[in-house]
Design a protein around this motif. Structure first.
Motif, PDB file in Angstrom:
ATOM      1  N   GLY A 169      16.207 -22.498 -28.057  1.00 47.22           N
ATOM      2  CA  GLY A 169      16.628 -21.366 -27.237  1.00 47.22           C
ATOM      3  C   GLY A 169      15.801 -21.268 -25.970  1.00 47.22           C
ATOM      4  N   LEU A 170      16.385 -20.684 -24.929  1.00 47.85           N
ATOM      5  CA  LEU A 170      15.721 -20.611 -23.637  1.00 47.85           C
ATOM      6  C   LEU A 170      14.418 -19.814 -23.677  1.00 47.85           C
ATOM      7  CD1 LEU A 170      18.761 -20.119 -21.235  1.00 47.85           C
ATOM      8  CD2 LEU A 170      17.128 -22.008 -21.179  1.00 47.85           C
ATOM      9  N   ALA A 171      14.375 -18.778 -24.491  1.00 50.46           N
ATOM     10  CA  ALA A 171      13.183 -17.928 -24.538  1.00 50.46           C
ATOM     11  C   ALA A 171      11.965 -18.674 -25.066  1.00 50.46           C
ATOM     12  CB  ALA A 171      13.451 -16.689 -25.388  1.00 50.46           C
ATOM     13  N   ASP A 172      12.165 -19.655 -25.932  1.00 47.42           N
ATOM     14  CA  ASP A 172      11.066 -20.401 -26.550  1.00 47.42           C
ATOM     15  C   ASP A 172      11.028 -21.853 -26.098  1.00 47.42           C
ATOM     16  OD1 ASP A 172      10.240 -18.176 -28.186  1.00 47.42           O
ATOM     17  OD2 ASP A 172      11.971 -18.565 -29.456  1.00 47.42           O
ATOM     18  N   LEU A 173      11.730 -22.161 -25.032  1.00 45.38           N
ATOM     19  CA  LEU A 173      11.886 -23.550 -24.619  1.00 45.38           C
ATOM     20  C   LEU A 173      10.637 -24.070 -23.906  1.00 45.38           C
ATOM     21  CD1 LEU A 173      14.117 -25.783 -24.530  1.00 45.38           C
ATOM     22  CD2 LEU A 173      14.633 -24.982 -22.220  1.00 45.38           C
ATOM     23  N   THR A 174      10.131 -25.199 -24.374  1.00 45.77           N
ATOM     24  CA  THR A 174       9.039 -25.912 -23.709  1.00 45.77           C
ATOM     25  C   THR A 174       9.276 -27.404 -23.843  1.00 45.77           C
ATOM     26  OG1 THR A 174       7.621 -26.043 -25.683  1.00 45.77           O
ATOM     27  CG2 THR A 174       7.363 -24.090 -24.281  1.00 45.77           C
ATOM     28  N   VAL A 175       8.714 -28.152 -22.910  1.00 40.38           N
ATOM     29  CA  VAL A 175       8.812 -29.609 -22.996  1.00 40.38           C
ATOM     30  C   VAL A 175       8.129 -30.099 -24.262  1.00 40.38           C
ATOM     31  CG1 VAL A 175       8.084 -31.772 -21.924  1.00 40.38           C
ATOM     32  CG2 VAL A 175       9.000 -29.920 -20.503  1.00 40.38           C
ATOM     33  N   ASN A 176       6.954 -29.561 -24.557  1.00 39.74           N
ATOM     34  CA  ASN A 176       6.234 -29.979 -25.760  1.00 39.74           C
ATOM     35  C   ASN A 176       7.011 -29.641 -27.026  1.00 39.74           C
ATOM     36  OD1 ASN A 176       4.087 -31.051 -24.350  1.00 39.74           O
ATOM     37  ND2 ASN A 176       2.837 -29.190 -24.486  1.00 39.74           N
ATOM     38  N   GLY A 177       7.671 -28.477 -27.025  1.00 39.04           N
ATOM     39  CA  GLY A 177       8.424 -28.076 -28.211  1.00 39.04           C
ATOM     40  C   GLY A 177       9.584 -29.004 -28.492  1.00 39.04           C
ATOM     41  N   VAL A 178      10.326 -29.372 -27.451  1.00 38.68           N
ATOM     42  CA  VAL A 178      11.463 -30.277 -27.627  1.00 38.68           C
ATOM     43  C   VAL A 178      10.971 -31.667 -27.988  1.00 38.68           C
ATOM     44  CG1 VAL A 178      13.420 -31.368 -26.472  1.00 38.68           C
ATOM     45  CG2 VAL A 178      12.956 -28.951 -26.106  1.00 38.68           C
ATOM     46  N   ALA A 179       9.904 -32.128 -27.315  1.00 39.31           N
ATOM     47  CA  ALA A 179       9.358 -33.446 -27.623  1.00 39.31           C
ATOM     48  C   ALA A 179       8.900 -33.516 -29.071  1.00 39.31           C
ATOM     49  CB  ALA A 179       8.208 -33.770 -26.670  1.00 39.31           C
ATOM     50  N   GLY A 180       8.210 -32.473 -29.522  1.00 39.42           N
ATOM     51  CA  GLY A 180       7.744 -32.459 -30.907  1.00 39.42           C
ATOM     52  C   GLY A 180       8.895 -32.463 -31.892  1.00 39.42           C
ATOM     53  N   ALA A 181       9.952 -31.721 -31.606  1.00 41.62           N
ATOM     54  CA  ALA A 181      11.106 -31.691 -32.507  1.00 41.62           C
ATOM     55  C   ALA A 181      11.787 -33.054 -32.585  1.00 41.62           C
ATOM     56  CB  ALA A 181      12.098 -30.638 -32.027  1.00 41.62           C
ATOM     57  N   LEU A 182      11.714 -33.814 -31.495  1.00 39.72           N
ATOM     58  CA  LEU A 182      12.354 -35.127 -31.462  1.00 39.72           C
ATOM     59  C   LEU A 182      11.418 -36.242 -31.910  1.00 39.72           C
ATOM     60  CD1 LEU A 182      14.275 -34.820 -28.073  1.00 39.72           C
ATOM     61  CD2 LEU A 182      15.287 -34.927 -30.359  1.00 39.72           C
ATOM     62  N   GLY A 183      10.130 -35.905 -32.114  1.00 38.89           N
ATOM     63  CA  GLY A 183       9.183 -36.918 -32.553  1.00 38.89           C
ATOM     64  C   GLY A 183       8.786 -37.893 -31.473  1.00 38.89           C
ATOM     65  N   VAL A 184       8.751 -37.404 -30.204  1.00 40.41           N
ATOM     66  CA  VAL A 184       8.364 -38.260 -29.095  1.00 40.41           C
ATOM     67  C   VAL A 184       7.285 -37.566 -28.280  1.00 40.41           C
ATOM     68  CG1 VAL A 184      10.656 -39.312 -28.973  1.00 40.41           C
ATOM     69  CG2 VAL A 184      10.135 -37.314 -27.549  1.00 40.41           C
ATOM     70  N   THR A 185       6.726 -38.288 -27.337  1.00 36.36           N
ATOM     71  CA  THR A 185       5.769 -37.680 -26.418  1.00 36.36           C
ATOM     72  C   THR A 185       6.521 -36.963 -25.302  1.00 36.36           C
ATOM     73  OG1 THR A 185       5.660 -39.625 -25.002  1.00 36.36           O
ATOM     74  CG2 THR A 185       4.126 -39.538 -26.875  1.00 36.36           C
ATOM     75  N   PRO A 186       5.889 -35.967 -24.672  1.00 34.73           N
ATOM     76  CA  PRO A 186       6.552 -35.309 -23.544  1.00 34.73           C
ATOM     77  C   PRO A 186       6.970 -36.287 -22.449  1.00 34.73           C
ATOM     78  CG  PRO A 186       4.679 -34.009 -24.264  1.00 34.73           C
ATOM     79  CD  PRO A 186       4.620 -35.295 -25.044  1.00 34.73           C
ATOM     80  N   ALA A 187       6.206 -37.352 -22.269  1.00 32.37           N
ATOM     81  CA  ALA A 187       6.549 -38.328 -21.233  1.00 32.37           C
ATOM     82  C   ALA A 187       7.927 -38.929 -21.463  1.00 32.37           C
ATOM     83  CB  ALA A 187       5.498 -39.430 -21.192  1.00 32.37           C
ATOM     84  N   ALA A 188       8.341 -39.042 -22.740  1.00 29.23           N
ATOM     85  CA  ALA A 188       9.660 -39.605 -23.031  1.00 29.23           C
ATOM     86  C   ALA A 188      10.771 -38.710 -22.509  1.00 29.23           C
ATOM     87  CB  ALA A 188       9.812 -39.819 -24.539  1.00 29.23           C
ATOM     88  N   LEU A 189      10.524 -37.391 -22.473  1.00 30.50           N
ATOM     89  CA  LEU A 189      11.551 -36.474 -21.969  1.00 30.50           C
ATOM     90  C   LEU A 189      11.707 -36.594 -20.461  1.00 30.50           C
ATOM     91  CD1 LEU A 189      11.264 -35.199 -24.836  1.00 30.50           C
ATOM     92  CD2 LEU A 189      11.574 -32.979 -23.741  1.00 30.50           C
ATOM     93  N   TYR A 190      10.612 -36.951 -19.780  1.00 30.05           N
ATOM     94  CA  TYR A 190      10.666 -37.008 -18.324  1.00 30.05           C
ATOM     95  C   TYR A 190      11.542 -38.150 -17.813  1.00 30.05           C
ATOM     96  CZ  TYR A 190       6.768 -33.718 -18.533  1.00 30.05           C
ATOM     97  OH  TYR A 190       5.983 -32.619 -18.778  1.00 30.05           O
ATOM     98  N   ARG A 191      11.957 -39.041 -18.695  1.00 35.17           N
ATOM     99  CA  ARG A 191      12.922 -40.064 -18.304  1.00 35.17           C
ATOM    100  C   ARG A 191      14.316 -39.452 -18.111  1.00 35.17           C
ATOM    101  NH1 ARG A 191      11.342 -45.443 -19.512  1.00 35.17           N
ATOM    102  NH2 ARG A 191       9.314 -45.561 -20.578  1.00 35.17           N
ATOM    103  N   HIS A 192      14.515 -38.258 -18.679  1.00 33.11           N
ATOM    104  CA  HIS A 192      15.833 -37.632 -18.667  1.00 33.11           C
ATOM    105  C   HIS A 192      15.864 -36.299 -17.924  1.00 33.11           C
ATOM    106  CE1 HIS A 192      17.086 -40.541 -21.712  1.00 33.11           C
ATOM    107  NE2 HIS A 192      15.950 -40.291 -22.307  1.00 33.11           N
ATOM    108  N   VAL A 193      14.737 -35.570 -17.906  1.00 37.66           N
ATOM    109  CA  VAL A 193      14.713 -34.252 -17.270  1.00 37.66           C
ATOM    110  C   VAL A 193      13.503 -34.151 -16.369  1.00 37.66           C
ATOM    111  CG1 VAL A 193      15.941 -33.115 -19.164  1.00 37.66           C
ATOM    112  CG2 VAL A 193      13.445 -33.191 -19.199  1.00 37.66           C
ATOM    113  N   ASP A 194      13.652 -33.363 -15.315  1.00 34.42           N
ATOM    114  CA  ASP A 194      12.586 -33.177 -14.337  1.00 34.42           C
ATOM    115  C   ASP A 194      11.722 -31.987 -14.735  1.00 34.42           C
ATOM    116  OD1 ASP A 194      10.975 -33.217 -12.131  1.00 34.42           O
ATOM    117  OD2 ASP A 194      12.479 -32.468 -10.729  1.00 34.42           O
ATOM    118  N   GLY A 195      10.873 -32.204 -15.729  1.00 39.18           N
ATOM    119  CA  GLY A 195       9.945 -31.173 -16.153  1.00 39.18           C
ATOM    120  C   GLY A 195      10.623 -29.974 -16.800  1.00 39.18           C
ATOM    121  N   LYS A 196       9.903 -28.842 -16.814  1.00 39.90           N
ATOM    122  CA  LYS A 196      10.403 -27.639 -17.470  1.00 39.90           C
ATOM    123  C   LYS A 196      11.660 -27.122 -16.784  1.00 39.90           C
ATOM    124  CE  LYS A 196      10.416 -23.879 -20.038  1.00 39.90           C
ATOM    125  NZ  LYS A 196       9.361 -22.849 -19.925  1.00 39.90           N
TER     126      LYS A 196
END
Length: 232
Positions: free
Chosen positions: A30-57
């Motif tokens: 949800g948007l209220a609790d959304l963080t890069v670290n939270g999504v990365a942790g749920a997916l089992g990856v490092t935050p850097a892996a998300l930056y291949r797809h999204v431009d930060g928070k």
């Protein structure tokens, strides 16, 4: 971006994530609790892996926010006159926002951010076009009503913990303070208790009446804005 990036290795194989995975976990948080670290942790990856797809928070919020807005479809009843239509628009927007914590703040930051926001704005313009407005007047009118509805919804979200949540004692202190004032106490005792929903309806009704009086169909936008106080 639509590529995939590596998850942590599992059993000697390298798992992959894509934008759809990020969107799914972002919606779950949800948007209220959304963080890069939270999504990365749920997916089992490092935050850097998300930056291949999204431009930060901000980029992550945009992915999730646009996915949420894709579910919003404003019903336009052809039988509604101008004021009834705008009030229905505001009420539908309000109901959708207050059921999704964090959405009001997303809409207040920048709008539109993507295809879902563009669709909603275009549909709002088209609905007012069917009621005699040109595109510029429709954007001004629908945008003003939407902004007010969003801001009132955001205020309701901020106040909710004091009415229905863990901070009710703080609200009781406010009531006690008012009750102790010799001028304000009898005034507040005379006023009826109004729910947040009723308050939203009253404020939106008053503002819509004023807006449509100042900006009837066919009146040039600059003339309306000047009449409402625009100087340059």
């Amino acid at each position: 971006m639509t590529g995939t990036s590596p998850r942590r290795k599992t059993g000697g194989r390298q798992a992959q994530i894509g934008l759809a995975d990020i969107e799914r976990e972002g919606l779950r948080l949800g948007l209220a609790d959304l963080t890069v670290n939270g999504v990365a942790g749920a997916l089992g990856v490092t935050p850097a892996a998300l930056y291949r797809h999204v431009d930060g928070k901000f980029g992550l919020e945009s992915v999730v926010g646009e996915a949420i807005l894709a579910e919003l479809h404003i019903i336009d009843d052809p039988a509604d006159d101008l004021n009834a239509h705008l009030l229905s628009f505001a009420l539908q927007l309000h109901t959708f926002i207050v059921d999704r914590p964090g959405l009001a703040a997303y809409l207040q930051t920048l709008f539109p951010r993507g295809a879902s926001g563009l669709r909603l704005q275009r549909e709002a313009v088209e609905a007012l076009g069917r009621r005699g407005y040109g595109a510029a007047g429709a954007v001004m009118l629908s945008g003003t009503v939407a902004s007010l509805a969003i801001n009132l919804s955001a205020a309701e979200e901020r106040h909710r913990p004091y009415h229905d949540g863990p901070h009710q004692r703080e609200l009781e202190k406010v009531y006690a303070l008012l009750a102790s004032d010799e001028v304000l106490a009898p005034v507040h005792a005379e006023l009826p208790a109004i729910s947040s929903g009723d308050y939203f309806l009253m404020v939106m009704t008053a503002c819509i009446r004023g807006l449509t009086t100042a900006a009837p169909p066919g009146r040039p936008v600059i003339e309306t804005l000047t009449d409402l106080g625009l100087t340059d």
